[in-house]
Design an enzyme around this catalytic site. Structure first.
Site, short mmCIF file in Angstrom:
data_model
loop_
_atom_site.label_atom_id
_atom_site.label_comp_id
_atom_site.label_asym_id
_atom_site.label_seq_id
_atom_site.Cartn_x
_atom_site.Cartn_y
_atom_site.Cartn_z
N ASN A 3 -8.55 -7.26 -11.16
CA ASN A 3 -8.25 -8.40 -10.30
C ASN A 3 -9.35 -9.44 -10.50
O ASN A 3 -10.46 -9.27 -10.01
CB ASN A 3 -8.18 -7.91 -8.85
CG ASN A 3 -7.93 -9.01 -7.84
OD1 ASN A 3 -8.15 -10.18 -8.13
ND2 ASN A 3 -7.48 -8.63 -6.65
N CYS A 43 -8.52 -16.15 -4.40
CA CYS A 43 -7.49 -15.82 -5.40
C CYS A 43 -6.42 -16.89 -5.50
O CYS A 43 -5.72 -16.98 -6.51
CB CYS A 43 -6.86 -14.48 -5.05
SG CYS A 43 -8.10 -13.18 -4.90
N HIS A 63 -0.41 -13.42 -8.87
CA HIS A 63 -1.83 -13.07 -8.86
C HIS A 63 -1.94 -11.56 -9.04
O HIS A 63 -1.26 -10.79 -8.35
CB HIS A 63 -2.47 -13.52 -7.55
CG HIS A 63 -3.79 -12.86 -7.26
ND1 HIS A 63 -4.78 -12.77 -8.21
CD2 HIS A 63 -4.26 -12.23 -6.15
CE1 HIS A 63 -5.81 -12.11 -7.68
NE2 HIS A 63 -5.52 -11.78 -6.44
O1 UT7 Z 1 -7.06 -10.26 -4.57
C1 UT7 Z 1 -7.19 -10.62 -3.24
C2 UT7 Z 1 -6.47 -9.79 -2.33
N1 UT7 Z 1 -6.86 -8.41 -2.44
C3 UT7 Z 1 -5.91 -7.49 -2.44
O2 UT7 Z 1 -4.76 -7.83 -2.42
C4 UT7 Z 1 -6.31 -6.06 -2.36
C5 UT7 Z 1 -5.39 -5.33 -1.46
N2 UT7 Z 1 -5.73 -3.94 -1.21
C6 UT7 Z 1 -5.66 -3.01 -2.18
O3 UT7 Z 1 -5.40 -3.29 -3.32
C7 UT7 Z 1 -5.82 -1.58 -1.76
O4 UT7 Z 1 -5.88 -1.51 -0.36
C8 UT7 Z 1 -7.04 -0.85 -2.38
C9 UT7 Z 1 -6.85 -0.66 -3.86
C10 UT7 Z 1 -8.31 -1.62 -2.11
C11 UT7 Z 1 -7.16 0.52 -1.73
O5 UT7 Z 1 -5.97 1.26 -1.94
P1 UT7 Z 1 -5.22 1.95 -0.72
O6 UT7 Z 1 -4.09 2.68 -1.27
O7 UT7 Z 1 -4.93 0.88 0.31
O8 UT7 Z 1 -6.29 2.96 -0.21
P2 UT7 Z 1 -6.92 3.06 1.25
O9 UT7 Z 1 -7.90 1.95 1.47
O10 UT7 Z 1 -5.81 3.22 2.23
O11 UT7 Z 1 -7.71 4.41 1.11
C12 UT7 Z 1 -7.03 5.65 0.90
C13 UT7 Z 1 -8.09 6.70 0.65
C14 UT7 Z 1 -9.22 6.65 1.66
O12 UT7 Z 1 -9.62 7.99 1.92
P3 UT7 Z 1 -9.12 8.73 3.24
O13 UT7 Z 1 -9.63 7.90 4.37
O14 UT7 Z 1 -7.63 8.76 3.15
O15 UT7 Z 1 -9.77 10.07 3.12
C15 UT7 Z 1 -10.32 5.92 0.95
O16 UT7 Z 1 -11.59 6.27 1.43
O17 UT7 Z 1 -8.71 6.48 -0.62
C16 UT7 Z 1 -10.10 6.37 -0.45
N3 UT7 Z 1 -10.62 5.43 -1.44
C17 UT7 Z 1 -10.91 5.78 -2.70
N4 UT7 Z 1 -10.81 6.96 -3.33
C18 UT7 Z 1 -11.16 7.01 -4.62
C19 UT7 Z 1 -10.87 4.10 -1.30
N5 UT7 Z 1 -11.31 3.59 -2.47
C20 UT7 Z 1 -11.34 4.62 -3.35
C21 UT7 Z 1 -11.71 4.73 -4.69
N6 UT7 Z 1 -11.59 5.92 -5.29
N7 UT7 Z 1 -12.14 3.67 -5.40
#
Ligand code: UT7
Length: 367
Positions: free
Chosen positions: A324, A146, A294
């Site tokens: 993204n 990125c 970004h």
């Molecule tokens: O571009 C390069 C750099 N990349 C980034 O900067 C990305 C950085 N990370 C993120 O943007 C976020 O971490 C994500 C969008 C990938 C995930 O969001 P989050 O708020 O951090 O969610 P999480 O990973 O903490 O997951 C929360 C919950 C989990 O369920 P439990 O364990 O709480 O029951 C996940 O399994 O949400 C669940 N989950 C989803 N639910 C519905 C993870 N992905 C999804 C999904 N839809 N697509």
């Protein structure tokens, strides 16, 4: 008279196929509400091959079996892509060159960053250069994820300031959508990333006046201790052989991300590098007329807006429409900002990116 690099033309390219959150929620356990709330994304553009696959996956009763079949046999027995990352790079480049009033032959050098290349080798920049009809122009290839476009600007700027080249094309292009698992197992990445390309032409100019236009400073960093947080093993010398049935059976061609860890690092490092750039130039955040971050996740951008008290009118965001696009997101935003008349002559603009590696950086420029 010192030489400065100025951006004289920008361009972008995105595939025509639009994937809504609704289509994704028919492929995996997710929802429009979750995606919008956690990322800000409403829709994204993907290659025609990914789009066709998603339409089929949405109807498939066993999603995991369908994805395994695509990995084993391709889509309908075909494994050749109808759109590659160099195609997006070429389209964005042609637009940037046209807007600069130049043709490919006017370029002294090309710098391209793409995360997932057309081929393991030769590097994508060489493929792009060939498609632009060039046969001797030097090409530098970056794989800085990125942060690729920001790294590319820094490199191109040094060539121009040092007098080696006068016109350099910098490209950030990505076609990542073909390499995700669109079942529940891969939903964290599959909902986030998308395809696109952006490019900018940098030209040498004599710096005149107290506040000359052009690129001012670059602040770049990497942290190779965190490679596991965001990685794609699709092929590479870390496995023997680089591609194998076992690799596919073990699920290792799919990229993986520790979303929370990446999020935390991104917030910290982006904040640090913005401050570093401001301090190095004796500026306050209020002095910056436009921030282009970004488009990793709208929540990361909003966190920066809160930290530095940046109003919406001093940022350009488009993650809602494009997702993204990794290394393409900064140049796509830049192009949209230029076309939308968001900058006027003399404005201070800061471009900031963070991604796999980790690698991150900021470029300050006077428009
Ligand atoms: O571009 C390069 C750099 N990349 C980034 O900067 C990305 C950085 N990370 C993120 O943007 C976020 O971490 C994500 C969008 C990938 C995930 O969001 P989050 O708020 O951090 O969610 P999480 O990973 O903490 O997951 C929360 C919950 C989990 O369920 P439990 O364990 O709480 O029951 C996940 O399994 O949400 C669940 N989950 C989803 N639910 C519905 C993870 N992905 C999804 C999904 N839809 N697509």
């Amino acid at each position: 008279m010192p030489i400065r690099s100025r951006i004289t033309g920008t361009g972008m390219a995105v595939p025509e196929c639009v994937v809504t959150n609704e289509l994704l929620s028919r492929c995996m356990s997710t929802s429009d509400e979750w995606i919008v709330q956690r990322t800000g994304i409403r829709e994204r553009r993907v290659s025609p091959d990914t789009y066709r696959m998603l339409l089929r996956l949405a109807e498939a009763p066993d999603k995991t079996a369908f994805m395994r079949d695509v990995q084993a046999r391709g889509l309908d027995g075909n494994i050749d892509s109808s759109l590659t990352v160099s195609d997006l790079a070429v389209e964005a480049s042609r637009m940037a060159l046209k807007n600069a009033g130049l043709s490919p032959a006017d370029l002294d050098c090309i710098v391209e960053s793409s995360t997932l290349p057309d081929f393991a080798y030769p590097a994508t920049g060489c493929v792009t250069q060939g498609k632009l009809g060039l046969t001797t122009t030097p090409v530098f290839n970056l794989a800085q994820g990125c942060a690729g476009f920001v790294y590319g600007l820094a490199l191109a700027d040094q060539f121009i300031r040092g007098g080696m080249y006068k016109r350099v094309l910098v490209i950030g292009a990505e076609l990542l959508s073909s390499a995700f698992d669109y079942t529940d197992a891969g939903r964290d990445m599959a909902i986030l990333f998308a395809d696109g390309g952006g490019a900018a032409v940098l030209e040498a100019h004599e710096a005149t006046g107290a506040e000359p236009r052009g690129l001012i400073s670059h602040h770049l960093h990497s942290d190779g201790s965190a490679i596991d947080a965001l990685m794609g093993e699709i092929w590479g010398s870390s496995t023997f052989p680089p591609v194998s049935k076992k690799k596919i059976d073990d699920g290792r061609p799919w990229p993986r991300m520790n979303g929370r860890a990446v999020f935390v690092h991104a917030v910290r490092r982006v904040r640090e590098v913005v401050q570093e750039s401001l301090d190095a130039n004796g500026l306050l955040a209020d002095d910056i007329d436009l921030f282009i971050f970004h488009q990793a996740n709208l929540r990361i951008v909003e966190s920066m807006a809160e930290s530095f008290k940046i109003s919406e009118s001093r940022m350009h965001n488009n993650i809602q429409r494009y997702g993204n696009t990794a290394g393409a997101s900064v140049p796509i935003c830049l192009h949209e900002a230029v076309m939308g008349g968001r900058m006027k002559e003399g404005d201070l603009v800061m471009l900031v990116a963070f991604g796999t590696g980790f690698s991150w950086g900021a470029t300050l420029l006077r428009w």
